[in-house]
Design an enzyme around this catalytic site. Structure first.
Site, PDB file in Angstrom:
ATOM      1  N   ASP A  33      59.954  55.601  29.452  1.00 48.60           N
ATOM      2  CA  ASP A  33      61.271  56.204  29.137  1.00 48.60           C
ATOM      3  C   ASP A  33      60.957  57.781  29.353  1.00 48.60           C
ATOM      4  OD1 ASP A  33      63.417  57.012  27.637  1.00 48.60           O
ATOM      5  OD2 ASP A  33      62.531  56.727  25.598  1.00 48.60           O
ATOM      6  N   SER A 116      58.532  46.936  25.762  1.00 55.32           N
ATOM      7  CA  SER A 116      57.595  46.704  24.350  1.00 55.32           C
ATOM      8  C   SER A 116      56.067  46.695  24.669  1.00 55.32           C
ATOM      9  CB  SER A 116      58.135  45.762  23.438  1.00 55.32           C
ATOM     10  OG  SER A 116      59.358  45.914  23.047  1.00 55.32           O
TER      11      SER A 116
HETATM   12  N1  AR6 Z   1      57.215  52.309  35.898  1.00 57.37           N
HETATM   13  C1  AR6 Z   1      56.972  51.057  35.407  1.00 57.37           C
HETATM   14  N2  AR6 Z   1      56.419  50.727  34.401  1.00 57.37           N
HETATM   15  C2  AR6 Z   1      55.852  51.490  33.504  1.00 57.37           C
HETATM   16  C3  AR6 Z   1      55.857  52.881  33.794  1.00 57.37           C
HETATM   17  C4  AR6 Z   1      56.548  53.316  35.164  1.00 57.37           C
HETATM   18  N3  AR6 Z   1      56.822  54.487  35.324  1.00 57.37           N
HETATM   19  N4  AR6 Z   1      55.409  53.798  32.956  1.00 57.37           N
HETATM   20  C5  AR6 Z   1      55.010  52.841  31.963  1.00 57.37           C
HETATM   21  N5  AR6 Z   1      55.232  51.487  32.498  1.00 57.37           N
HETATM   22  P1  AR6 Z   1      56.308  51.905  27.373  1.00 57.37           P
HETATM   23  P2  AR6 Z   1      57.376  50.327  25.011  1.00 57.37           P
HETATM   24  C6  AR6 Z   1      54.989  50.376  31.641  1.00 57.37           C
HETATM   25  O1  AR6 Z   1      55.161  52.428  26.498  1.00 57.37           O
HETATM   26  O2  AR6 Z   1      55.909  49.641  24.711  1.00 57.37           O
HETATM   27  C7  AR6 Z   1      58.629  55.465  24.581  1.00 57.37           C
HETATM   28  O3  AR6 Z   1      57.941  56.723  23.922  1.00 57.37           O
HETATM   29  C8  AR6 Z   1      53.953  50.361  30.774  1.00 57.37           C
HETATM   30  O4  AR6 Z   1      52.548  50.040  31.386  1.00 57.37           O
HETATM   31  O5  AR6 Z   1      56.805  52.590  28.278  1.00 57.37           O
HETATM   32  O6  AR6 Z   1      58.680  49.543  25.010  1.00 57.37           O
HETATM   33  C9  AR6 Z   1      59.827  55.065  24.018  1.00 57.37           C
HETATM   34  O7  AR6 Z   1      60.820  56.176  23.750  1.00 57.37           O
HETATM   35  C10 AR6 Z   1      54.192  48.998  29.732  1.00 57.37           C
HETATM   36  O8  AR6 Z   1      53.745  47.898  30.164  1.00 57.37           O
HETATM   37  O9  AR6 Z   1      57.399  51.194  26.442  1.00 57.37           O
HETATM   38  C11 AR6 Z   1      59.713  54.280  22.639  1.00 57.37           C
HETATM   39  O10 AR6 Z   1      59.584  55.178  21.670  1.00 57.37           O
HETATM   40  C12 AR6 Z   1      55.769  49.049  29.822  1.00 57.37           C
HETATM   41  O11 AR6 Z   1      56.109  49.941  30.737  1.00 57.37           O
HETATM   42  C13 AR6 Z   1      58.500  53.556  23.254  1.00 57.37           C
HETATM   43  O12 AR6 Z   1      57.843  54.211  24.130  1.00 57.37           O
HETATM   44  C14 AR6 Z   1      56.319  49.525  28.619  1.00 57.37           C
HETATM   45  O13 AR6 Z   1      55.511  50.373  28.064  1.00 57.37           O
HETATM   46  C15 AR6 Z   1      58.798  52.235  23.596  1.00 57.37           C
HETATM   47  O14 AR6 Z   1      57.458  51.441  23.851  1.00 57.37           O
END
Ligand code: AR6
Length: 169
Positions: A33, A116
């Site tokens: 995000d 997630s």
């Molecule tokens: N490109 C692709 N995948 C990514 C990237 C990127 N640039 N960065 C992280 N990931 P997360 P959630 C992966 O934490 O668990 C935020 O604060 C990461 O390795 O981004 O759904 C939001 O505002 C993981 O496998 O999202 C919410 O409050 C996946 O993306 C909360 O985090 C999701 O990790 C959502 O948590």
């Protein structure tokens, strides 16, 4: 449905839509995000703010501003609380809501991060099954192609293994 696994930073992809693993405020955060909002610029936050909020498992679509893709689909994923609190159903609903918007907008290609599985703590293997199974259960005309974007070696291996069971050509 065409599908592939790609290890990449999702913000770099030139596709019809990338999915943002957002939160219910839609006002940005960490993880993917944060990366999406940083790369898109302030216009994205302004447009997201107009929605007020979005329920877990639902999705909204916006423009992509400075990103190379055309749209961003924002979906608040389910927070993992041990697995007995409807987490799987809500995660499935995230994928369905995003696919439904892609269909409404006739988007050819959509890229999903592993929703997630970062800050929200959903186990990667279970999340990958839900992601791949839900995508392959989708039988409308759009999207035509889904890219599962992974960010770690572990996620890449797991997604490749799960996808290989579906991608029998
Ligand atoms: N490109 C692709 N995948 C990514 C990237 C990127 N640039 N960065 C992280 N990931 P997360 P959630 C992966 O934490 O668990 C935020 O604060 C990461 O390795 O981004 O759904 C939001 O505002 C993981 O496998 O999202 C919410 O409050 C996946 O993306 C909360 O985090 C999701 O990790 C959502 O948590």
């Amino acid at each position: 449905m065409l599908a592939e696994v790609l290890k990449s930073d999702i913000t770099r992809l030139d596709v019809d839509a990338i999915v943002n693993a957002a939160n219910r405020s839609l006002l940005g955060g960490g993880g993917v995000d944060g990366a999406i909002h940083r790369a898109a610029g302030p216009g994205l936050l302004e447009e997201c703010g107009k929605f007020g909020h979005c329920d877990t498992g639902k999705a909204v679509i916006t423009k992509a501003y400075n990103l190379p893709c055309r749209h961003v689909i924002h979906t608040p994923g389910s927070v993992w609380r041990g697995g007995g609190n409807g987490e799987a159903e809500l995660l499935k609903s995230c994928y369905m809501s995003c696919l439904s918007l892609a269909c409404d907008y006739e988007l050819e290609t959509i890229a999903f991060p592993s929703i997630s599985t970062g800050i929200y703590g959903f186990p990667l293997r279970e999340a990958s099954h839900i992601a791949v199974f839900t995508v392959f259960s989708w039988n409308k005309d759009f999207p035509r192609k889904v890219i599962f974007v992974t960010f770690s070696e572990e996620a890449t291996e797991i997604y490749r293994e799960v996808l290989s069971r579906f991608n029998v050509r």
